[in-house]
Design a protein around this motif. Structure first.
Motif, PDB file in Angstrom:
ATOM      1  N   PRO A 280     101.641  53.780  28.014  1.00 27.27           N
ATOM      2  CA  PRO A 280     101.615  54.290  26.623  1.00 27.27           C
ATOM      3  C   PRO A 280     102.657  53.801  25.676  1.00 27.27           C
ATOM      4  O   PRO A 280     102.194  54.053  24.389  1.00 27.27           O
ATOM      5  CB  PRO A 280     101.753  55.817  26.747  1.00 27.27           C
ATOM      6  N   LEU A 281     103.745  53.214  26.052  1.00 30.63           N
ATOM      7  CA  LEU A 281     104.452  52.792  24.949  1.00 30.63           C
ATOM      8  C   LEU A 281     104.407  51.509  24.368  1.00 30.63           C
ATOM      9  O   LEU A 281     104.898  51.039  23.589  1.00 30.63           O
ATOM     10  CB  LEU A 281     105.924  52.982  25.406  1.00 30.63           C
ATOM     11  N   ARG A 282     103.236  50.849  25.089  1.00 33.41           N
ATOM     12  CA  ARG A 282     102.765  49.497  24.457  1.00 33.41           C
ATOM     13  C   ARG A 282     102.406  49.794  23.070  1.00 33.41           C
ATOM     14  O   ARG A 282     101.699  50.598  22.693  1.00 33.41           O
ATOM     15  CB  ARG A 282     101.815  48.954  25.201  1.00 33.41           C
ATOM     16  N   LYS A 283     102.699  48.774  22.139  1.00 33.30           N
ATOM     17  CA  LYS A 283     102.111  48.929  20.555  1.00 33.30           C
ATOM     18  C   LYS A 283     100.529  49.046  20.324  1.00 33.30           C
ATOM     19  O   LYS A 283     100.368  49.578  19.717  1.00 33.30           O
ATOM     20  CB  LYS A 283     102.554  47.786  19.883  1.00 33.30           C
TER      21      LYS A 283
ATOM     22  N   MET B 117     105.902  50.989  29.862  1.00 31.68           N
ATOM     23  CA  MET B 117     105.824  49.507  29.123  1.00 31.68           C
ATOM     24  C   MET B 117     104.825  48.478  29.976  1.00 31.68           C
ATOM     25  O   MET B 117     104.511  47.611  29.436  1.00 31.68           O
ATOM     26  CB  MET B 117     107.147  48.914  28.695  1.00 31.68           C
TER      27      MET B 117
ATOM     28  N   VAL C  82     111.103  47.133  25.524  1.00 31.07           N
ATOM     29  CA  VAL C  82     110.803  47.297  23.963  1.00 31.07           C
ATOM     30  C   VAL C  82     109.574  45.974  24.034  1.00 31.07           C
ATOM     31  O   VAL C  82     109.459  45.350  24.907  1.00 31.07           O
ATOM     32  CB  VAL C  82     111.814  46.376  23.294  1.00 31.07           C
ATOM     33  N   ASP C  83     108.647  46.569  23.491  1.00 35.81           N
ATOM     34  CA  ASP C  83     107.449  45.702  23.151  1.00 35.81           C
ATOM     35  C   ASP C  83     107.330  45.193  21.739  1.00 35.81           C
ATOM     36  O   ASP C  83     107.144  45.893  20.600  1.00 35.81           O
ATOM     37  CB  ASP C  83     105.936  46.741  23.180  1.00 35.81           C
ATOM     38  N   ARG C  84     107.716  43.722  21.401  1.00 38.53           N
ATOM     39  CA  ARG C  84     107.894  43.229  20.217  1.00 38.53           C
ATOM     40  C   ARG C  84     106.436  42.944  19.581  1.00 38.53           C
ATOM     41  O   ARG C  84     106.659  42.546  18.432  1.00 38.53           O
ATOM     42  CB  ARG C  84     108.824  41.863  20.261  1.00 38.53           C
ATOM     43  N   PHE C  85     105.446  42.966  20.524  1.00 41.54           N
ATOM     44  CA  PHE C  85     104.068  42.893  19.899  1.00 41.54           C
ATOM     45  C   PHE C  85     104.191  41.301  19.070  1.00 41.54           C
ATOM     46  O   PHE C  85     103.289  41.179  18.260  1.00 41.54           O
ATOM     47  CB  PHE C  85     103.733  43.803  18.975  1.00 41.54           C
TER      48      PHE C  85
ATOM     49  N   TYR D 256      98.680  50.699  22.591  1.00 39.17           N
ATOM     50  CA  TYR D 256      98.089  51.853  22.972  1.00 39.17           C
ATOM     51  C   TYR D 256      98.172  52.745  21.736  1.00 39.17           C
ATOM     52  O   TYR D 256      99.361  53.152  21.052  1.00 39.17           O
ATOM     53  CB  TYR D 256      98.943  52.428  23.946  1.00 39.17           C
ATOM     54  N   PRO D 257      97.077  53.641  21.574  1.00 37.36           N
ATOM     55  CA  PRO D 257      96.791  54.292  20.147  1.00 37.36           C
ATOM     56  C   PRO D 257      97.678  55.751  20.376  1.00 37.36           C
ATOM     57  O   PRO D 257      97.773  56.011  21.398  1.00 37.36           O
ATOM     58  CB  PRO D 257      95.496  54.661  20.024  1.00 37.36           C
ATOM     59  N   LEU D 258      98.261  56.436  19.301  1.00 35.36           N
ATOM     60  CA  LEU D 258      99.097  57.582  19.556  1.00 35.36           C
ATOM     61  C   LEU D 258      98.549  58.734  19.943  1.00 35.36           C
ATOM     62  O   LEU D 258      99.030  59.333  20.807  1.00 35.36           O
ATOM     63  CB  LEU D 258      99.606  57.728  17.868  1.00 35.36           C
TER      64      LEU D 258
END
Lengths: 432, 161
Positions: free
Chosen positions: B142-145, B119, B61-64, B147-149
């Motif tokens: 790519p799943l880091r917050k 992550m 999980v990336d809580r940012f 990183y753009p969709l």
């Protein structure tokens, strides 16, 4: 076999393997007699690296296997994933809970209904709501119909992998009949997107039940016919028996679930161990075998089909009347007829469709279902918005493919396709 | 089930020399938060003493947030006790690292590779920490917050025409 081992370590490691092929034994003997390490340096001398896939028809999609061979026996296998990676976990974070339901169809595309149910159950845990009695019974039936359809395809393709083509045509015919029922039930044959959060898209009509009854009555004889084609077939038995062995310890440690684990002798089934939906109220057995080879995995899945039929018959009997949607206006999509005629329903519909359901902030939920491949789990985290903060999919196919190198050790090159067929991988799910 | 959770709570209490372990009620299964430094030792104890035979999945999980941005959540399952337990480890923001569990459960191999790929969490002591889905030369997770969709233009090198 890695080349940086010393001679003693190599002998020690090779001795531990329970399934040493003839050629490996020869090398072992040579190693013990004199120093032949020089033979291992060039791949051309002893080992051959063979690339299989991602376009190979027997790898069930886009699975790539890089196999190192010693003569005809497999020494090491490296599965390569990612050819069908669509980033569903990232996509899920950028769309409302309802918008993701069609994407779950494309995970395990042989049993889309089960994926729909699993995902929606996880989100309902997140929202702390529960579906109505009738909806839960219908969902249970959906899961079992999906299992039957998926196992029909598996049985045909696995038999085809080892050379029996006719079985494929026969089981596919049965699957078509299930898809025809799904057509009436959900409106589509294949990518169903049937469940909604807190309910279902459509109710199950009497016609569906009548058709399902008729299907179940003729299914077992048809299955017996298909079984009779291969189970007394010497070629099929010889190609499956004792092939793809995995020890109990390895199977547990590698995290195998579902039929692959039950073929090792562990009666682990989430439908009984951690019951969801209505599985508490139906009576069925968990078939288990201890041989843990390709044939054992075949028999476990075949027996499962009989159990699914049993469950479906009980479901038809016990299916209650009643509403299919939970009466929770803030979280469940209202009936379309009411949306067009009532103000309140129109507002709720607008809010849910545009901004998504709103769980509490910081709530997390995990829901796993026993899909046809094993434990299919969804781990959802909410931050109070209409989108999931994180959605992790635990896909059983990935883990099964992760166990391939262990199953393949010491197998012959022609066994590779039989072993892949026996673990029943679906790449849509494995690559996410 | 409740007895078992009490047993685990007692075992990992400060009376037995474990500091900083907390239990969370946010999830519908019991969840145990564990400090990073004694994490592997606790996992071995859970496997050997509480019969947690299987590691079924790892959720990254990336809580940012500024501190403790990443989390690694372990989905443990006991086949004998039919019991599920989640373990959470909080990781640094700048340099997310944690001990690999490959030596404890073999299924950690691919699960950790996936978490590294998606992550960017480094698992120390993993024998073969390659990317699972993306190509090896890819630079991003790519799943880091952040990183753009739609992805980053030019991040994938394509063959010349």
């Amino acid at each position: 076999m890695s080349l940086d081992l010393t001679k003693e370590e190599y002998i020690e490691e090779t001795k531990e393997e329970s399934h040493i092929s003839m050629s490996q034994e020869k090398i072992l003997r040579a190693l013990e007699s004199d120093d032949v390490r020089g033979h291992f340096e060039g791949t051309l001398d002893n080992q051959l690296v063979l690339n299989m896939g991602p376009q190979h028809p027997a790898t069930h999609g886009v699975l790539q296997l890089v196999v190192s061979l010693d003569g005809e026996s497999v020494v090491g296998t490296v599965p390569v994933l990612g050819y069908l990676h669509r980033g569903y976990e990232k996509l899920a974070e950028n769309m409302t809970f309802h918008e993701f339901i069609p994407h779950t169809d494309r995970l395990d595309y042989l049993s889309p209904l089960a994926n729909n149910v699993g995902y929606v159950l996880a989100i309902e845990k997140l929202l702390k709501i529960e579906a109505t009695e009738r909806a839960q019974w219908i969902r249970t039936m959906c899961c079992e119909m999906a299992r039957l359809a998926s196992h029909c395809v598996w049985m045909g393709t696995m038999a085809m992998d080892v050379g029996a083509l006719t079985v494929f045509l026969w089981t596919f015919t049965e699957r078509e009949k299930i898809l025809d029922i799904l057509d009436i039930l959900t409106g589509v044959r294949f990518t169903t997107s049937y469940t909604r959060i807190g309910g279902l898209a459509l109710d199950m009509s009497d016609e569906v039940i009548a058709r399902l009854k008729a299907f179940l009555d003729q299914f077992i004889p048809k299955l017996e016919d298909a079984r009779a084609l291969i189970e007394r077939n010497k070629i099929f038995i010889n190609r499956c028996e004792g092939v793809g062995y995995i020890s109990k310890e390895d199977a547990i440690s590698l995290g195998l679930t579902g039929p692959n684990l039950r073929a090792v002798g562990i009666a682990n089934d989430l439908r009984i161990d951690d019951p969801y939906l209505k599985y508490r109220e139906v009576d069925f057995n968990v078939p288990t075998l201890t041989e843990s080879d390709v044939l054992a995995r075949y028999y476990v899945r075949v027996q499962e089909m009989y159990e699914s039929v049993k469950i479906l018959r009980q479901c038809i009997q016990k299916l209650p009347q009643g509403p299919i949607n939970t009466p929770d206006a803030k979280q469940v999509l209202p009936d379309k007829g009411e949306v067009y005629s009532k103000m309140e329903e129109l507002i709720h519909d607008f809010m849910i469709v545009n901004f998504g359901n709103t769980p509490e902030k910081g709530v997390e939920a995990y829901q796993a279902i026993e899909s046809s491949k094993g434990e299919l789990g969804f781990y959802a985290i909410s931050d109070g918005k209409g989108y999931p903060f994180r959605l992790k999919i635990r896909s059983p196919s990935t883990i099964a493919i992760g166990a391939l190198p262990t199953m393949m050790k010491g197998a012959m090159i022609s066994d590779i396709v039989a072993i892949i067929g026996s673990i029943d991988p679906v790449m849509g799910e494995a690559d996410k | 089930m409740a007895e078992l959770i009490e047993k685990i709570k007692e075992k990992f209490s400060s009376a037995n020399g474990f500091e900083g372990i907390s239990f969370s009620e946010n999830l519908n299964y019991p969840m145990m938060e564990v400090p990073k430094d004694r994490f592997r030792e606790i996992c071995v104890m859970l496997r050997d003493e509480f019969q947690m035979e299987q590691l079924r999945d790892i959720v990254s999980v990336d809580r940012f947030t500024k501190n403790e941005r990443f989390e690694s959540i372990y989905n443990l399952y006991s086949l004998t006790l039919k019991f599920r337990l989640f373990i959470k480890v909080k990781l640094d923001s700048k340099n997310p690292e944690v001990d690999s569990l490959y030596a404890v459960w073999k299924s950690a191999d691919w699960a950790e590779r996936e978490a590294w790929d998606m992550m960017g969490i480094r698992y120390l002591g993993h024998p073969d920490l390659r990317r699972l889905y993306m190509m090896e030369e890819y630079e991003y997770h790519p799943l880091r917050k952040d990183y753009p969709l739609m992805g980053l233009p030019g991040s994938v090198t394509l063959p010349k025409k």
